[in-house]
Design a protein around this motif. Sequence first.
Motif, PDB file in Angstrom:
ATOM      1  N   UNK A 219     -12.608  46.970 118.588  1.00 51.74           N
ATOM      2  CA  UNK A 219     -12.348  45.730 119.328  1.00 51.74           C
ATOM      3  C   UNK A 219     -13.638  44.986 119.617  1.00 51.74           C
ATOM      4  N   UNK A 220     -14.678  45.731 120.003  1.00 50.70           N
ATOM      5  CA  UNK A 220     -16.005  45.170 120.227  1.00 50.70           C
ATOM      6  C   UNK A 220     -17.019  46.095 119.572  1.00 50.70           C
ATOM      7  N   UNK A 221     -17.991  45.542 118.877  1.00 52.68           N
ATOM      8  CA  UNK A 221     -19.019  46.365 118.232  1.00 52.68           C
ATOM      9  C   UNK A 221     -20.033  46.799 119.282  1.00 52.68           C
ATOM     10  N   UNK A 222     -19.681  47.840 120.006  1.00 57.55           N
ATOM     11  CA  UNK A 222     -20.532  48.222 121.133  1.00 57.55           C
ATOM     12  C   UNK A 222     -20.226  49.644 121.593  1.00 57.55           C
ATOM     13  N   UNK A 223     -20.580  50.676 120.808  1.00 55.88           N
ATOM     14  CA  UNK A 223     -20.432  52.042 121.320  1.00 55.88           C
ATOM     15  C   UNK A 223     -21.343  52.248 122.524  1.00 55.88           C
ATOM     16  N   UNK A 601     -12.714  41.194 120.247  1.00 55.33           N
ATOM     17  CA  UNK A 601     -13.681  40.171 120.646  1.00 55.33           C
ATOM     18  C   UNK A 601     -14.561  39.764 119.463  1.00 55.33           C
ATOM     19  N   UNK A 602     -14.232  40.247 118.294  1.00 53.42           N
ATOM     20  CA  UNK A 602     -15.007  39.954 117.089  1.00 53.42           C
ATOM     21  C   UNK A 602     -14.058  39.677 115.930  1.00 53.42           C
ATOM     22  N   UNK A 603     -14.504  38.934 114.885  1.00 51.03           N
ATOM     23  CA  UNK A 603     -15.777  38.206 114.800  1.00 51.03           C
ATOM     24  C   UNK A 603     -15.806  36.995 115.737  1.00 51.03           C
ATOM     25  N   UNK A 604     -16.973  36.362 115.834  1.00 54.34           N
ATOM     26  CA  UNK A 604     -17.116  35.191 116.690  1.00 54.34           C
ATOM     27  C   UNK A 604     -16.322  34.030 116.090  1.00 54.34           C
ATOM     28  N   UNK A 605     -15.364  33.453 116.807  1.00 53.82           N
ATOM     29  CA  UNK A 605     -14.595  32.324 116.267  1.00 53.82           C
ATOM     30  C   UNK A 605     -15.484  31.099 116.040  1.00 53.82           C
ATOM     31  N   UNK A 606     -15.125  30.308 115.017  1.00 54.55           N
ATOM     32  CA  UNK A 606     -15.890  29.098 114.711  1.00 54.55           C
ATOM     33  C   UNK A 606     -14.944  28.047 114.117  1.00 54.55           C
ATOM     34  N   UNK A 607     -15.521  26.986 113.611  1.00 53.86           N
ATOM     35  CA  UNK A 607     -14.720  25.877 113.073  1.00 53.86           C
ATOM     36  C   UNK A 607     -14.668  25.862 111.546  1.00 53.86           C
TER      37      UNK A 607
END
Length: 834
Positions: A219-223, A601-607
């Motif tokens: 969900x989040x790249x953060x162990x 929460x990843x990847x970072x959304x963009x346009x």
Amino acid sequence: MRKINLLTICLLVSVAIKAQTVALANHQLRIEWQQTKEGWKVKNLRLANQSVARPSGEYTLLYSAEKPADTAGIHFQRANGLPWPDTAYKYQINAWKQATTPVALNTAGEVYNFFPTQAKQVSPAEVVFTYSSPLFTITAAWTLDHGDIKVNMQLQCKKMGYYSLSSSTAVVIDKADMAWAVMPGYFQGNAFEQNMVLSYAYGQGVPEMPVLYRERCASTFCPVITTKENVSMAVIPDPGLGRDPWESDHNTHQVWQLALSHMNRRSQLAPTIYYPVLGEPSSLKQQGDKINFGYRYRIQKGEWNKVLTHAINDVYGFKKALSLRRNTQSLTSRVEQMHHYLLDRQTSLWKTHQFNGLTIGGQAYLGGVVGSKGDAIKNADYGAMWMLANTSNDQYLKDSVLPYALNFKLAQQQTGPGFFQGAATGQYYLSDSKTFTEEWGDFVEPVSLTYYVMLDIGNILLFEPGNDTLKNRLALGAELLMKWQKPDGSWEVAYDRHTHQPLFTDIKDLRPTFYGLLVAYRILKEKKYLDAAMRGADWFIANAVNKGHFIGVCGDARYAPDFATAQSAQALLDLYDLTQDKKYQEAAVRTAKMYLTSIYTQPVPNRKIKTVKGVQREDWQISQAGLSFEHGGIIGSANGAGPIMLCSHAGMFVRMFQLTGDSLFIDMARAAAIGRDAFVDSATSVATYYWNAMNKGAGPYPHHAWWQIGWITDYLLSEAQLRSGNKIVFPRGFVTPKVGPHESYGFAPGSVYGMPAKLIHEEGLVKCDNPNVEYVLAKGDQATFVVLLNDVGSREKVDLQLKAGRITDLGSGKQVNDRSMVLEGYGIKVLMIQ
């Protein structure tokens, strides 16, 4: 002369000592390296004045001249000694095969462990290390960024083959010093678990192998690892390293570019990431190719969730990306249109059948059910059914749906004597064989008794408090729940329908089964039910919440942890409301914080423009960020299908924000709910279930529309209560079965600015030209209330069409003459029409 020689010697020694150490320091962190005969090692890592774990500084590279094997390298057993996987569960077999390849188990490739041979203090703010061998050359630049240590590595390949570069092991955490470990989307826990099926497949405890986790369910790249000294440490890869789940015009959710682990290759406890993944296409390099790999360590005082929030917002820009979200259709409009969909027997697949002298009704279920020949029917959200029928005063629903749905409920419960008297005999009805059945086997679960007897009947009784038949049925179910409850407060996962023997003995019932007795107490007022509910909750807190261990409620996924975890948080909150015992509220908050790791929460959304089924979409419109798992982990559906659109947790997250002030809750609630139009079927306004289906609509799950009406209503009313500062409050009923914590409304009057009011659903009463503005309607004795909610963070203008009458803005107390108005970002405006 002696003095001069001594001074010269001292200067030479001083220069030599300086040459043997390099360091970075700011007001938060200090990291120092020392040159040794093995290379440059971390001498000390300090947070303020506190040493952090055991220094290391070792680097690891994996290499293979040939593509690693993709067959399972090791076979595993369940805790009861039986082989794993359980072959009856076809959806999990392939996922487990992928999770037990040599690469996934981190046994593949040649291992190169080394310390840099050269170090250069480029400036007080940067140190650069290098290492060279006949196979590769590595350069690593280290800098500080407040509480982060940033590392940019470059690998130059000198030979063709497959390469995977690991993050450096700055420090090693002694296993005895671990207080908590989190791999978001996969596991959390306070202790190691030897049984790999429990730890790896179910996320119950920390695996003892240095396994590699895929980004498709991270969900989040953060162990994160938190020590007993209350220092949390994580490694966070730079945005853009993980896979894009929808590249340009097709589904690429299962591409594996980045791997995460809680250990290094030596099985030492240290948050670790690998890029690229050995054997995957991006890891095949030619002589002279380069790999660039950036990441950061986060080290700070406090619990793991603070580090997680830093990764989510400060590194991956989740909160900032929320500003991209816009609606093309309001949630209110969706509810109105789904009301029409549910009135159409053809689109909603409403069916009636004769069963034991009763006409029972439900919606066709075309998903997987053992024994089904396409003849299964099911009802989903009884609270939403009774809520919509009563708030809209819809006579069709009252006359042609509710009575037969009620008969379905009565037929579903076994009333005759025997071991299962009072239980729900199955959540599905098979019309050909005229039998009720469970999703994936011939057994009965105590949690199904809680769901399909206690919760459903309890929600109906809130609307029909005088129904003595239902009260008797509720009591029958409550007595069986108490009979099945063990002395320690727990329940079995399931019983075989024929032998009555416990099934699934390799896992514990780490689900909110106790909630059914809370329902019984609230309706029937007998204290024995509350006492039993508290015993069940106490066991659940000790064995689930405190350990971070959960199972789910989806039978076809063999109970992989799922949205029942979010439901458990609401169940504990409801128990607190009844008892005012703070331990239940505190446990609810901790459970909800763990559920934050079930939200992408990843990847970072963009346009960026992408193509979906021939339609151009901006990336944020189809983004996974903000959506939750059905079930994640190693064996959950999110591995193949991605997240789901059924955001049952949204209202609970709003309540958690109001309780805790933790903004991650409210940001995640809004990211889930708003701007998801790309997944909504234009003809019916029903959202698809799985992300990978995009805008398929209800598909094989027509009953999901009821769940969508339920969660949307819960979310909007929770936002109204939050934004009004508790000046708008409507009583909540019970959570819905199975899919999460959203609760029913509309069975009793609420309060709008101190005035009693009933929740109503009356299409056409208000017309609103801005899809980013929602409206909730309520009616008092002398007035109608229109609660306007701005869904987005920017100021929004809205033009309203309202029925005639004197209109007052209850916020300002002023009369409203202009039907054109402005709402502030995430603002509220309450109108009273007299």
